[in-house]
Design a protein around this motif. Sequence first.
Motif, mmCIF file in Angstrom:
data_model
loop_
_atom_site.group_PDB
_atom_site.id
_atom_site.type_symbol
_atom_site.label_atom_id
_atom_site.label_comp_id
_atom_site.label_asym_id
_atom_site.label_seq_id
_atom_site.Cartn_x
_atom_site.Cartn_y
_atom_site.Cartn_z
ATOM 1 N N LEU A 68 -69.397 23.420 -59.000
ATOM 2 C CA LEU A 68 -70.153 22.411 -58.254
ATOM 3 C C LEU A 68 -69.576 22.231 -56.853
ATOM 4 N N LEU A 71 -70.562 25.222 -54.718
ATOM 5 C CA LEU A 71 -71.976 25.158 -54.304
ATOM 6 C C LEU A 71 -72.180 24.135 -53.190
ATOM 7 N N LEU A 72 -71.561 22.970 -53.326
ATOM 8 C CA LEU A 72 -71.720 21.931 -52.309
ATOM 9 C C LEU A 72 -71.072 22.342 -50.987
ATOM 10 N N THR A 75 -73.495 24.899 -49.332
ATOM 11 C CA THR A 75 -74.704 24.325 -48.730
ATOM 12 C C THR A 75 -74.381 23.341 -47.618
ATOM 13 N N MET A 79 -76.698 17.504 -52.938
ATOM 14 C CA MET A 79 -77.811 18.159 -53.617
ATOM 15 C C MET A 79 -78.197 17.383 -54.872
ATOM 16 N N GLN A 83 -81.386 20.548 -58.906
ATOM 17 C CA GLN A 83 -81.286 21.733 -58.053
ATOM 18 C C GLN A 83 -79.963 22.457 -58.292
ATOM 19 N N LEU A 84 -78.897 21.690 -58.550
ATOM 20 C CA LEU A 84 -77.595 22.300 -58.826
ATOM 21 C C LEU A 84 -77.635 23.126 -60.102
ATOM 22 N N LYS A 87 -78.950 26.496 -59.427
ATOM 23 C CA LYS A 87 -78.111 27.344 -58.584
ATOM 24 C C LYS A 87 -76.807 27.785 -59.242
ATOM 25 N N LEU A 99 -73.317 17.655 -66.073
ATOM 26 C CA LEU A 99 -72.994 17.615 -64.649
ATOM 27 C C LEU A 99 -72.430 16.245 -64.266
#
Length: 119
Positions: A68, A71-72, A75, A79, A83-84, A87, A99
């Motif tokens: 996580l 990903l953050l 980007t 988010m 959506q996470l 991805k 999550l």
Amino acid sequence: MKTGPITLDQLWADHATQWHQLGWNLAQLSLWLACTPALLRCELPSGEAAWALNEERGQATSSLADELVALLQKTGRPMPLAQLIIKLPAGMVVTEPMLRSAAGQDARLELKGPLLKLA
């Protein structure tokens, strides 16, 4: 599962509210347990099947939190949880409550309504 193996029926009964909120039945819970790398199916001395933490993969929440954060960072913006989930790497089986749990246990992550952001 932190204290030892737990049977499917016991897990179902202990967390009935959560499974009901997810709209799951016993077969779906069984499938989710089988697909979760941090869990291992084992046999109790009585011969009954049970689930326990996989010592080799026991850091699943940390791994999820690491994914996580990555990903953050990639980007560069908060988010939505939905959506996470899309991805995350293929093969990673997670739900929105998972999550939320991972975010709540990691100081690097912060939930703001439906959005997850870096703290």
